[in-house]
Design an enzyme around this catalytic site. Structure first.
Site, PDB file in Angstrom:
ATOM      1  N   TRP A 157      -0.732   6.670   7.003  1.00  0.00           N
ATOM      2  CA  TRP A 157      -0.477   7.450   5.791  1.00  0.00           C
ATOM      3  C   TRP A 157      -1.515   8.549   5.611  1.00  0.00           C
ATOM      4  O   TRP A 157      -2.094   8.677   4.538  1.00  0.00           O
ATOM      5  CB  TRP A 157      -0.499   6.521   4.569  1.00  0.00           C
ATOM      6  N   HIS A 180       3.227   7.901  -0.782  1.00  0.00           N
ATOM      7  CA  HIS A 180       4.407   7.071  -1.049  1.00  0.00           C
ATOM      8  C   HIS A 180       4.553   6.856  -2.560  1.00  0.00           C
ATOM      9  O   HIS A 180       3.602   7.055  -3.318  1.00  0.00           O
ATOM     10  CB  HIS A 180       4.325   5.712  -0.337  1.00  0.00           C
ATOM     11  N   ARG A 206       2.902  13.788   3.603  1.00  0.00           N
ATOM     12  CA  ARG A 206       2.077  13.231   4.682  1.00  0.00           C
ATOM     13  C   ARG A 206       1.671  14.315   5.642  1.00  0.00           C
ATOM     14  O   ARG A 206       2.364  15.319   5.785  1.00  0.00           O
ATOM     15  CB  ARG A 206       2.842  12.145   5.439  1.00  0.00           C
ATOM     16  N   GLN A 220      10.897   9.586  -1.731  1.00  0.00           N
ATOM     17  CA  GLN A 220      10.943   8.119  -1.611  1.00  0.00           C
ATOM     18  C   GLN A 220      11.524   7.513  -2.884  1.00  0.00           C
ATOM     19  O   GLN A 220      11.462   8.103  -3.966  1.00  0.00           O
ATOM     20  CB  GLN A 220       9.539   7.552  -1.377  1.00  0.00           C
ATOM     21  N   VAL A 263       1.773  -6.143   0.435  1.00  0.00           N
ATOM     22  CA  VAL A 263       2.780  -7.210   0.258  1.00  0.00           C
ATOM     23  C   VAL A 263       2.448  -8.376   1.188  1.00  0.00           C
ATOM     24  O   VAL A 263       1.851  -8.191   2.239  1.00  0.00           O
ATOM     25  CB  VAL A 263       4.214  -6.697   0.543  1.00  0.00           C
ATOM     26  N   ALA A 317       8.488  -5.690  -4.001  1.00  0.00           N
ATOM     27  CA  ALA A 317       8.419  -4.227  -4.027  1.00  0.00           C
ATOM     28  C   ALA A 317       9.140  -3.731  -2.792  1.00  0.00           C
ATOM     29  O   ALA A 317       9.124  -4.404  -1.750  1.00  0.00           O
ATOM     30  CB  ALA A 317       6.976  -3.751  -4.033  1.00  0.00           C
TER      31      ALA A 317
HETATM   32  N1  DAH Z   1       5.152   2.617   0.880  1.00  0.00           N
HETATM   33  C1  DAH Z   1       5.695   2.243   2.190  1.00  0.00           C
HETATM   34  C2  DAH Z   1       5.786   3.478   3.057  1.00  0.00           C
HETATM   35  O1  DAH Z   1       5.733   4.554   2.555  1.00  0.00           O
HETATM   36  C3  DAH Z   1       7.060   1.620   2.031  1.00  0.00           C
HETATM   37  C4  DAH Z   1       6.946   0.296   1.349  1.00  0.00           C
HETATM   38  C5  DAH Z   1       6.650  -0.804   2.073  1.00  0.00           C
HETATM   39  C6  DAH Z   1       7.145   0.211  -0.011  1.00  0.00           C
HETATM   40  C7  DAH Z   1       6.539  -2.045   1.485  1.00  0.00           C
HETATM   41  C8  DAH Z   1       7.043  -1.020  -0.645  1.00  0.00           C
HETATM   42  C9  DAH Z   1       6.734  -2.138   0.133  1.00  0.00           C
HETATM   43  O2  DAH Z   1       7.205  -1.180  -1.943  1.00  0.00           O
HETATM   44  O3  DAH Z   1       6.637  -3.354  -0.476  1.00  0.00           O
HETATM   45  O4  DAH Z   1       5.920   3.361   4.244  1.00  0.00           O
END
Ligand code: DAH
Length: 349
Positions: A157, A180, A206, A220, A263, A317
């Site tokens: 990221w 994100h 990004r 997103q 997570v 999430a």
């Molecule tokens: N934020 C992650 C991304 O941009 C995607 C993501 C993964 C969102 C796991 C979530 C999660 O809420 O639980 O790649």
């Protein structure tokens, strides 16, 4: 000579009345009254006429001249009035285009249409929209999500940082363009009490090499669901509900273990490949599945940071890229088309 004059009179009255534009009239005017025009040439022949004839022809000539001048100016007014009323006139191309542009109806961008569809879908399940800023702190975007400085996950990221000297806000944290919509998680958890069903939609950034499948600026969509007894089964259900509603009834969801620091457990969510329906093709690399979302059970540390007791509550999430899904749904091959502003492309939707 009289004959000649009357013929010219008749010919030009016909020409004037059938002319369609101011430009046509200008040409006629020059043909008649310009240097070496009809009038000029006729008057040069007068010197050969007998005195009596000249009297008759002369007055007829003046009458016809006046009549033609008047006919041209009347026609000119008529054309102008037509143009202003918005009727067509080729010479007024610009005005014409303006009128055309006014007639053309715009519509929402395909990604916006698609996002509205997603929001409606989750509204039906009781999810409400939450907002989070596109410029955020390193803390909200990374640290509180269990991604401290120097954590290798930050490599996935990389983003754009805001120059400290232009930073007028009083924060000790670095400011960055959020990578994100997961930066909404801490705000949602802090500002609400369970049960929580919220969603965030918006622009992320990004440090990417742009190609047909990657953009430095993209959308997103994220959901956060916290309550007593929320489990991976809810995640499976919501994912399949989403895919079936958007991509078709025959699309299934499968959860695959994947690492995201915020997570535990974390999953990548695949949908049945929309092209081969699971049998394997070039697009899905013969796997029969396409990875569309990242998700998992919200990490206890994140729940705690949001003031929620992880022993009492659990949450899921889930994040997805609407543009990638719109590409699959509408068969768009190049992601860059979406931000191209190309009307030929946009008007297909
Ligand atoms: N934020 C992650 C991304 O941009 C995607 C993501 C993964 C969102 C796991 C979530 C999660 O809420 O639980 O790649």
């Amino acid at each position: 000579m009289e004959e000649k004059l009357k013929k010219i009179q008749q010919d030009y009255i016909n020409k004037i009345s059938s002319s369609k534009s101011l430009k046509d009239l200008d040409i006629i005017f020059i043909e008649l009254f310009g240097k070496n025009g009809e009038v000029d040439q006729l008057s040069r022949q007068f010197k050969d006429l007998a005195k009596e004839d000249l009297k008759i022809v002369g007055s007829l000539f003046n009458l016809i001249k006046q009549e033609l001048e008047k006919t041209i100016s009347t026609k000119r007014e008529e054309i102008k009035a037509r143009v202003y009323k918005g009727l067509e006139d080729e010479t007024f191309t610009f005005q014409h285009q303006v009128l055309e542009a006014k007639k053309r109806k715009g519509h929402l961008h395909p990604v916006t249409q698609f996002e509205n569809e997603i929001v409606k879908l989750f509204n039906k399940l009781g999810f409400v929209q939450a907002d989070a800023p596109q410029i955020d702190t390193d803390f909200n975007n990374f640290e509180v999500l269990n991604i401290p400085a120097e954590h290798p996950a930050r490599d996935m990221w990389d983003t754009f940082y805001i120059d400290k000297s232009s930073n007028t806000q009083t924060t000790n944290h670095k400011l960055l363009l959020r990578t994100h919509t997961s930066n909404s998680q801490i705000r949602i958890l802090k500002n609400n009490k369970p049960p929580i069903r919220m969603m965030t939609l918006g622009r992320c950034f990004r440090y990417e090499n742009v190609d047909a499948r990657h953009e430095h600026t993209f959308e997103q969509f994220e959901i956060v669901y916290v309550d007593k007894g929320v489990s991976m089964a809810n995640l499976q259900f919501l994912s399949e509900y989403f895919f079936k509603s958007i991509l078709g009834k025959d699309i299934k969801a499968r959860l695959r273990p994947k690492y995201y620091p915020f997570v535990e457990p974390g999953v990548g969510i695949d949908a049945t490949c929309v092209f081969c329906k699971g049998s394997g093709c070039k697009i899905c690399g013969n796997i029969g599945w396409l990875e569309l979302a990242g998700a998992g059970m919200i990490h206890p540390k994140v729940l705690e940071a949001g003031g929620i007791n992880p022993k009492e509550y659990s949450g899921i999430a889930w994040g997805v890229g609407p543009e990638r899904m719109a590409m699959l749904k509408y068969g768009i091959e190049d992601l860059r088309l979406l931000k191209s502003g190309d009307l030929n492309f946009l008007e297909k939707f």
